[in-house]
Design an enzyme around this catalytic site. Structure first.
Site, mmCIF file in Angstrom:
data_model
loop_
_atom_site.group_PDB
_atom_site.id
_atom_site.type_symbol
_atom_site.label_atom_id
_atom_site.label_comp_id
_atom_site.label_asym_id
_atom_site.label_seq_id
_atom_site.Cartn_x
_atom_site.Cartn_y
_atom_site.Cartn_z
ATOM 1 N N ASP A 60 -50.543 -38.925 25.662
ATOM 2 C CA ASP A 60 -50.331 -38.469 25.815
ATOM 3 C C ASP A 60 -50.083 -37.557 27.642
ATOM 4 O OD1 ASP A 60 -49.407 -35.631 24.923
ATOM 5 O OD2 ASP A 60 -50.935 -34.624 26.609
ATOM 6 N N PRO A 61 -48.925 -37.436 27.814
ATOM 7 C CA PRO A 61 -49.193 -37.268 29.442
ATOM 8 C C PRO A 61 -49.395 -36.097 29.530
ATOM 9 C CG PRO A 61 -46.756 -37.918 27.987
ATOM 10 C CD PRO A 61 -47.644 -37.635 27.157
ATOM 11 N N ASP B 9 1.059 -1.297 0.342
ATOM 12 C CA ASP B 9 -0.329 -0.002 0.584
ATOM 13 C C ASP B 9 0.621 1.305 -0.101
ATOM 14 O OD1 ASP B 9 -2.713 -1.648 0.151
ATOM 15 O OD2 ASP B 9 -2.911 -1.648 2.464
ATOM 16 N N HIS C 115 -4.994 -9.535 7.792
ATOM 17 C CA HIS C 115 -4.747 -10.748 6.644
ATOM 18 C C HIS C 115 -4.527 -11.980 6.551
ATOM 19 C CE1 HIS C 115 -3.390 -6.522 5.617
ATOM 20 N NE2 HIS C 115 -3.749 -6.473 4.481
#
Length: 637
Positions: A618-619, A114, A222
């Site tokens: 079904d409980p 850069d 990077h």
């Protein structure tokens, strides 16, 4: 290893495709022609009579750099391929596109590629007659004594340089002043990062550099390794404390005065160092974790540095693709007089302001950070003020819990006193019914758990028995006003609310709360059989509204809805409460038995094979039938 799954078209086009999407979704952004070699995004509304800020670098750090293009920040961003510096030609194209008579400032992160490409473009632009200044940002404190050749890396603190200098440029400041502000902010920054996972390049597999119980402190953006591996990872608060200490005292160029505060002797706001805190998401850190880190960082700088935090920024400002991790940046003009600030390593042609008073310069900086910007990557639309906090605990200040709403007649829910002659027959019967129902549920705990172990998670009995014990405890404590039916139902709801968790607790709480509300509309004392039947109906209607189940879904409603219908029919025939309760119990038992073999439409049982469901009712429906049978028995006494 196979490449990681990503939402991309191809690794080769990912940067161009992303920049196109950014420009398509932000009306002020525009790409220069020349793609893919020239990957430049400009603010097409930039006023060339003002200084143009240009920054850039490799892609993969989004929202940096193109996300910071907009009035009040950058006029242009020059993007390279992922983690690769953009070309000199691209930088020069950006300069030509946005620079007018006021000149331009290039803000460059301190990486060799850069520096070279931006530097060469600056020289070429100067040769063409443009006014150009360059500020190189390097604020990484992970390396105690970096090489004079390479210097410190530019990290997330660069974004604060963009913001302050961009706001100055938007106000019409000349190039020398904009460059001076950028240089001063750059010289008073320090950043340290920590990574939990490596980042993954597009089209590649994720590296296996870090073990599952290992993190790295002092890494760049990077994918390069950190300066120190830590194994196992410490608690987040301990990690943040270590990072803050390293930032503020372990760096020879960024050192705050040593004035730690304590609850016993907090630092005076007038003498405490003032700073800006930036908590940066490196890419894949969930907001849940980042908020936790931000809170820990605020506590650490206040506790250990005795500092006043004037602004706090939290979010993804400069990322590293999909890296899980974060970085902390401190910005302060209150440096230790002995700290060595080497401005020449961070600036090129921009003199740092030295004549202004520290307080005035700091106030000016905060104004610039608070100034509006159109850049889509900057998440704040006003001052990023930290919330008030308790100076003793350094925690947030909580709002008081609101009192329960008073919605009864005349604005009051005051329970009338019990009759002087003692409980009525109806109130005594209510007490027996509640005690019998609660006792029945407790007695059925093991049986219900055994049923639920075959079709659910095995805790139905324990869950409902907890509610039964809560109701018994409330009865024993005299917390259920039996002489007032609406209040009694509400008290039972409170008892269940505190003892029953999961969906069952919520459903029974809804049933009882809605039933109490119905009772309140019809009576303030004893309730008739018709009142109780209407209350049961209202409660079950609320359960259906929020739970969305019905008869045939294999839930407790397969017992309770037939019970409701039977009770309503009985009271319509003019039968007694005892007879209505008996009819309801019988209907509930038949309904519970009908769930044997019924396909489940809700709850965990919906995942259970049909042959298992065929063997067990079904409980929840069985439990409802048990307590309704107990109510019927109690009313016969």
């Amino acid at each position: 290893m196979a490449a990681k799954k990503m939402l991309i078209n191809s690794p080769e086009s990912v940067v161009v495709d992303a920049l196109e999407g950014l420009c398509l979704t932000n009306a002020h952004l525009q790409r220069l022609e020349g793609s893919p070699q020239i990957k430049v995004v400009i603010n097409k509304f930039h006023d060339k009579s003002k200084v143009a800020l240009i920054s850039g670098g490799g892609s993969g750090h989004e929202p940096a750099h193109a996300g910071y293009v907009g009035e009040g920040m950058l006029a242009a961003a020059v993007c390279g391929d992922v983690f690769a510096s953009p070309s000199t030609a691209a930088v020069l194209a950006a300069i030509r596109a946005v620079t007018g008579p006021a000149g331009c400032l290039l803000i460059v992160k301190n990486y060799t590629g850069d520096r070279l490409n931006f530097g060469l473009a600056a020289e070429q632009a100067l040769a063409e007659g443009y006014s150009v200044e360059v500020v190189v940002v390097g604020e990484d404190v992970a390396i105690d004594t970096p090489s004079r050749l390479t210097g410190r890396r530019g990290l997330a603190g660069t974004v604060l340089v963009h913001k302050a200098a961009g706001a100055a440029a938007a106000r019409g400041a000349p190039l020398c002043a904009v460059a001076s502000i950028a240089a001063r902010v750059s010289d008073h920054l320090a950043t340290l990062g920590v990574g939990l996972t490596p980042c993954t390049l597009p089209g590649k597999a994720t590296p296996e550099r870090l073990a599952a119980d290992e993190i790295e402190i002092g890494l760049g953006i990077h994918g390069e390794p950190g300066r120190a591996a830590v194994r196992p990872p410490p608690p987040a608060a301990d990690l943040v404390t270590r990072m803050v200490a390293q930032i503020a005292s372990g760096s020879p160029f960024f050192k705050l005065p040593a004035s730690p505060a304590s609850p016993a002797s907090p630092a005076s706001p007038a003498s405490a160092p003032r700073l800006v805190l930036l908590v940066n998401n490196l890419g894949a850190t969930p907001p849940l974790e980042l908020s936790l880190v931000a809170g820990a960082a605020l506590r650490a700088v206040r506790r250990d540095l005795g500092a006043v935090v004037d602004r706090v920024y939290v979010g993804p400002f400069m990322t590293s693709l999909d890296m899980a991790g974060m970085s902390l940046t401190l910005l302060s003009y209150d440096m230790d007089p002995e700290a060595a600030v080497d401005s020449e390593s961070n600036t090129d042609g921009g003199a740092v302001e030295s004549g202004s008073k520290p307080d005035a310069a700091w106030a000016h900086l905060l104004e610039l950070l608070d100034a509006p910007t159109a850049a889509p990557g900057w998440p704040y639309r006003g001052p990023a003020l930290p919330a008030p906090h308790d100076p003793a605990s350094l925690s947030d200040i909580k709002a008081p819990l609101p009192a329960a709403a008073q919605a009864g007649a005349g604005g009051s829910d005051v329970v009338p006193p019990p009759p002087a002659g003692g409980l009525s027959a109806a109130a005594a019967a209510l007490g027996r019914a509640l005690r019998g129902a609660a006792t029945a549920v407790v007695a059925a705990e093991a049986e219900l758990d055994e049923m639920d172990a075959k079709v659910g998670d095995g805790d139905c009995g324990a869950t409902l028995a907890g509610g039964g014990r809560g109701v018994l405890a409330a009865l024993d404590a005299g917390a259920v006003p039996l002489h007032c039916a609406p209040a009694a139902a509400a008290a039972v709801a409170v008892a269940v609310r505190g003892c029953v968790g999961g969906s069952s607790g919520a459903l029974y709480d809804i049933l009882l709360t809605a039933a109490a509300r119905q009772l309140k509309s019809s009576t303030q004392l004893d309730a008739s059989p018709r009142d109780w039947a209407a209350a049961l109906s209202a409660g079950l209607a609320a359960v259906q509204k929020y739970g969305r189940a019905d008869v045939g879904c294999r839930t407790m409603l397969d017992a309770l809805l037939p019970a409701r219908d039977a009770a309503l029919a009985a009271v319509e025939r003019g039968e007694s409460g005892t007879a209505a309760a008996e009819a309801a119990a019988a209907a509930a038992e038949a309904g519970a038995e009908s769930t044997r073999g019924m396909a489940a439409a809700a709850g965990r049982a919906s995942y259970v094979p049909a042959e298992v469901l065929a063997a067990v009712p079904d409980p929840g429906a069985v439990a409802a039938a048990r307590w309704l049978r107990a109510v019927a028995a109690a009313l016969k006494e």
